[in-house]
Motif scaffolding. Structure first.
Motif, PDB file in Angstrom:
ATOM      1  N   ALA A  49      16.976  -8.627 -78.960  1.00 56.18           N
ATOM      2  CA  ALA A  49      16.620  -8.202 -77.604  1.00 56.18           C
ATOM      3  C   ALA A  49      15.811  -9.279 -76.898  1.00 56.18           C
ATOM      4  N   GLY A  50      16.201  -9.625 -75.687  1.00 57.78           N
ATOM      5  CA  GLY A  50      15.425 -10.550 -74.879  1.00 57.78           C
ATOM      6  C   GLY A  50      14.315  -9.843 -74.128  1.00 57.78           C
ATOM      7  N   GLN A  51      13.558 -10.600 -73.346  1.00 59.99           N
ATOM      8  CA  GLN A  51      12.416 -10.050 -72.633  1.00 59.99           C
ATOM      9  C   GLN A  51      12.733  -9.710 -71.173  1.00 59.99           C
ATOM     10  N   ASN A  52      13.972  -9.875 -70.753  1.00 57.54           N
ATOM     11  CA  ASN A  52      14.303  -9.658 -69.348  1.00 57.54           C
ATOM     12  C   ASN A  52      14.763  -8.233 -69.074  1.00 57.54           C
ATOM     13  N   THR A  53      14.635  -7.824 -67.823  1.00 56.15           N
ATOM     14  CA  THR A  53      15.073  -6.503 -67.390  1.00 56.15           C
ATOM     15  C   THR A  53      15.983  -6.632 -66.177  1.00 56.15           C
ATOM     16  N   GLN A  54      16.797  -5.626 -65.964  1.00 55.27           N
ATOM     17  CA  GLN A  54      17.651  -5.543 -64.779  1.00 55.27           C
ATOM     18  C   GLN A  54      17.165  -4.398 -63.890  1.00 55.27           C
ATOM     19  N   ILE A  55      17.253  -4.597 -62.575  1.00 50.64           N
ATOM     20  CA  ILE A  55      16.750  -3.607 -61.624  1.00 50.64           C
ATOM     21  C   ILE A  55      17.849  -3.227 -60.638  1.00 50.64           C
ATOM     22  N   GLN A  56      18.023  -1.938 -60.424  1.00 48.15           N
ATOM     23  CA  GLN A  56      18.890  -1.415 -59.353  1.00 48.15           C
ATOM     24  C   GLN A  56      18.033  -0.482 -58.513  1.00 48.15           C
ATOM     25  N   GLN A  57      17.732  -0.924 -57.304  1.00 52.01           N
ATOM     26  CA  GLN A  57      16.760  -0.210 -56.476  1.00 52.01           C
ATOM     27  C   GLN A  57      17.341   0.094 -55.097  1.00 52.01           C
ATOM     28  N   SER A  58      17.104   1.310 -54.646  1.00 46.97           N
ATOM     29  CA  SER A  58      17.472   1.717 -53.289  1.00 46.97           C
ATOM     30  C   SER A  58      16.258   2.375 -52.650  1.00 46.97           C
ATOM     31  N   SER A  59      16.419   2.872 -51.428  1.00 48.16           N
ATOM     32  CA  SER A  59      15.299   3.507 -50.741  1.00 48.16           C
ATOM     33  C   SER A  59      14.868   4.808 -51.419  1.00 48.16           C
ATOM     34  N   ASN A 111      17.926  -1.467 -49.023  1.00 45.98           N
ATOM     35  CA  ASN A 111      16.952  -0.866 -48.108  1.00 45.98           C
ATOM     36  C   ASN A 111      17.635  -0.652 -46.767  1.00 45.98           C
ATOM     37  N   ASP A 112      17.964   0.586 -46.460  1.00 41.25           N
ATOM     38  CA  ASP A 112      18.731   0.896 -45.252  1.00 41.25           C
ATOM     39  C   ASP A 112      17.937   0.703 -43.972  1.00 41.25           C
ATOM     40  N   THR A 113      16.619   0.551 -44.068  1.00 40.43           N
ATOM     41  CA  THR A 113      15.798   0.452 -42.849  1.00 40.43           C
ATOM     42  C   THR A 113      15.290  -0.968 -42.596  1.00 40.43           C
ATOM     43  N   PHE A 171      22.830  -8.536 -44.074  1.00 40.44           N
ATOM     44  CA  PHE A 171      21.819  -8.213 -43.067  1.00 40.44           C
ATOM     45  C   PHE A 171      22.205  -6.944 -42.292  1.00 40.44           C
ATOM     46  N   SER A 172      21.212  -6.411 -41.576  1.00 42.34           N
ATOM     47  CA  SER A 172      21.430  -5.173 -40.812  1.00 42.34           C
ATOM     48  C   SER A 172      22.435  -5.358 -39.684  1.00 42.34           C
ATOM     49  N   ASN A 173      22.605  -6.596 -39.176  1.00 43.86           N
ATOM     50  CA  ASN A 173      23.564  -6.850 -38.103  1.00 43.86           C
ATOM     51  C   ASN A 173      24.980  -7.113 -38.621  1.00 43.86           C
TER      52      ASN A 173
END
Length: 289
Positions: A49-59, A111-113, A171-173
């Motif tokens: 096992a390595g020391q890294n992590t994966q992230i999936q983030q939303s609002s 991030n939808d905003t 981007f938002s546009n």
């Protein structure tokens, strides 16, 4: 006269007997000791096992997961020189080089905003290093076509690591952009332990053998400093040039907070040892000198 004849006959027999004993000892000595060299190539399958992590983030949600990786993943080349002190026991010194494969980490930020609606990040991590292995060698004492052996000993690693960061941005546009940044980390050093088992297969030439070998290598790998060597953008631009702290890093035992805030000095990070464990399979040739 008979006395002289008897003495002459005894002297002759003793001389022949002594010569025969000397020849037998020389033959046995040659059979016991043998010097050899071997050349091999193979592939290491990273484990651990390595020391890294994966992230999936939303609002509304955030998922963090572990990422299995090893710098030991990749192709290996090696050469060894050794000596068998007896037909069963010997020692060798192995010199190898590891061409590390990529270990990937993926992050997603939504991030939808915000003006940056979606960011997909990918990190590709790899290492190249030389390995020195002094090994104890134990060989099965038979004269069949297949001759098993085992060897074990410490491992010393010297090399460097590389990371490639790639970001795809929406981007938002509705516009899209990307960034690719490449880092190189030097001063790499590591310690470990290696154990291997293999089979020597005889050929028509009594001094040449084919070799099939499997090895387990337990190793860790650390670096001293890193530097950004390239940074490219597409459909994006940077308002200000990068500072020293943004494009250089050093790994220290303790972080100096004052120095870490200075943009004209390299960023500081705590030293750590990355996983470089692997199980490798290799093929090669063994030459008896």
């Amino acid at each position: 006269m008979r006395v002289y004849l008897l003495v002459t006959v005894l002297f002759f027999h003793l001389s022949v007997f002594g010569q025969d004993n000397t020849d037998v000892k020389n033959v046995k000595s040659k059979e016991k000791k043998s010097v050899y060299i071997s050349l091999s190539a193979g592939y290491g399958f990273g484990i651990g096992a390595g020391q890294n992590t994966q992230i999936q983030q939303s609002s509304s949600t955030s998922i963090v997961s572990g990422n299995l990786h090893s710098y030991g993943k990749g192709f290996n080349l090696s050469t060894s020189i050794g000596m068998l002190f007896t037909k069963n026991l010997g020692a060798e010194l192995n010199f190898g080089y590891h061409f590390g494969g990529n270990n990937e980490i993926k992050n997603i930020w939504i991030n939808d905003t915000a003006s940056l609606r979606r960011v997909e990040e990918k990190h590709a991590l790899s290492a190249k290093y030389g390995i020195i292995n002094p090994n104890l060698v134990v060989v099965a004492g038979n004269r069949n076509k297949l001759m098993p052996y085992v060897k074990l000993g410490p491992s010393f690693i010297f090399g460097k690591a590389k990371s490639v960061y790639e970001a795809n941005i929406r981007f938002s546009n509705g516009g899209k952009g990307s960034e690719i940044a490449e880092w190189e980390y030097t001063g790499g050093f590591g310690l470990g332990f290696s154990t291997a088992g293999g089979i020597k297969i005889s050929t028509p030439n009594e001094k040449v053998f084919f070799v099939i070998e499997a090895a387990y290598n337990s190793m860790s790998f650390g670096v001293k400093k890193g530097k950004m060597i390239s940074d490219t953008y597409q459909n994006m631009y940077r308002l200000e040039p990068l500072t020293t702290s943004q494009k250089e890093v050093i790994f220290v035992d303790e972080i100096d907070e004052n120095a870490s805030k200075d943009p004209n000095k390299p960023m500081q990070r705590l030293k750590y040892k990355a996983n470089a464990d692997n199980i490798s399979l290799s093929l090669g040739l063994y030459f008896k000198l």
